[in-house]
Design an enzyme around this catalytic site. Structure first.
Site, PDB file in Angstrom:
ATOM      1  N   ASN A  77       0.822  -1.199   0.000  1.00 26.18           N
ATOM      2  CA  ASN A  77       0.000   0.000   0.000  1.00 26.18           C
ATOM      3  C   ASN A  77       0.862   1.257   0.000  1.00 26.18           C
ATOM      4  OD1 ASN A  77      -2.383   1.593   0.202  1.00 26.18           O
ATOM      5  ND2 ASN A  77      -3.365  -0.026   1.388  1.00 26.18           N
ATOM      6  N   HIS A 107      23.950   0.292  11.468  1.00 25.98           N
ATOM      7  CA  HIS A 107      25.219   0.996  11.667  1.00 25.98           C
ATOM      8  C   HIS A 107      25.958   0.416  12.867  1.00 25.98           C
ATOM      9  CE1 HIS A 107      23.973   4.046   8.764  1.00 25.98           C
ATOM     10  NE2 HIS A 107      22.773   3.925   9.307  1.00 25.98           N
ATOM     11  N   GLY A 134      -0.275  -1.392   9.195  1.00 28.61           N
ATOM     12  CA  GLY A 134       0.143  -0.029   8.908  1.00 28.61           C
ATOM     13  C   GLY A 134       1.210   0.501   9.852  1.00 28.61           C
ATOM     14  N   THR A 157      11.854  -6.453  16.173  1.00 22.30           N
ATOM     15  CA  THR A 157      13.295  -6.493  16.393  1.00 22.30           C
ATOM     16  C   THR A 157      13.837  -7.918  16.449  1.00 22.30           C
ATOM     17  OG1 THR A 157      12.994  -6.434  18.785  1.00 22.30           O
ATOM     18  CG2 THR A 157      13.246  -4.306  17.656  1.00 22.30           C
ATOM     19  N   ARG A 172       5.793  -8.098  20.473  1.00 22.91           N
ATOM     20  CA  ARG A 172       5.703  -9.292  21.314  1.00 22.91           C
ATOM     21  C   ARG A 172       4.583 -10.172  20.796  1.00 22.91           C
ATOM     22  NH1 ARG A 172      10.223  -8.539  23.798  1.00 22.91           N
ATOM     23  NH2 ARG A 172      10.337  -6.947  25.378  1.00 22.91           N
TER      24      ARG A 172
END
Length: 178
Positions: A77, A107, A134, A157, A172
């Protein structure tokens, strides 16, 4: 860069690849809804690979494009970004809601090394039948299993197992997909 080792984005070859990607993104983003064939051709030129059926809504941005490999029946989208300094693999029947960001770029933690201008790329892998809500953000090195759902606004993550719904920052597990 694709090996996950430090690289210099100021390398002339990488600069040229980014310029090509910027040009193709600009042409895609300024195309109109009356030009579906042109849009498809631009995405096929930009991406490393994409399945026969896909729909990508402008505005879309990426670093290189050539490191993005998407399967069949892919939907993206409005307002999505893919930083493809590492390989980004997207399976079949995947849906991105508006504003989804994938960051394969990262980085060094050490400030002296980071200030040297070097960076890393980490691959992102998204399985089949995945739905990403979204403004979710997928971080470098993450793999998302088949039939997983990423909640809106999630910051992913860590790897997401197949058939798992995750949400939050950091994301989670909420429950499993029936």
């Amino acid at each position: 860069m694709l090996s996950g080792e430090l690289y210099r984005p100021a390398d002339p070859e990488l600069i040229a690849l980014r310029r090509t990607a910027r040009r193709l993104c600009r042409l895609f983003n300024t195309s109109t809804e009356e030009e579906p064939d042109r849009r498809a051709a631009l995405i096929r030129e930009l991406f490393g690979a994409i399945g026969p059926k896909f729909e990508i809504e402008p505005d879309f941005r990426c670093d290189y494009g050539v490191n993005i490999h998407a399967g069949n029946n892919f939907f993206m989208n409005f307002g999505c970004v893919i930083l493809d300094c590492g390989k980004v693999t997207i399976g079949d029947n995947v849906m991105f809601a508006p504003g989804v960001h994938l960051y394969a770029a990262t980085h060094p933690v050490d400030p002296d090394l980071r200030n040297s201008g070097q960076e890393y790329g980490r691959p992102i892998t998204i399985g089949n039948n995945v739905w990403i809500g979204g403004h979710a953000t997928i971080m470098p090195g993450v793999a998302i299993g088949d039939a997983a759902i990423i909640g809106a606004g999630a910051v992913v993550t860590r790897d997401v197992p197949a058939r798992t719904i995750v949400a939050g920052n950091p994301a989670r597990p909420i429950r499993t997909v029936p």
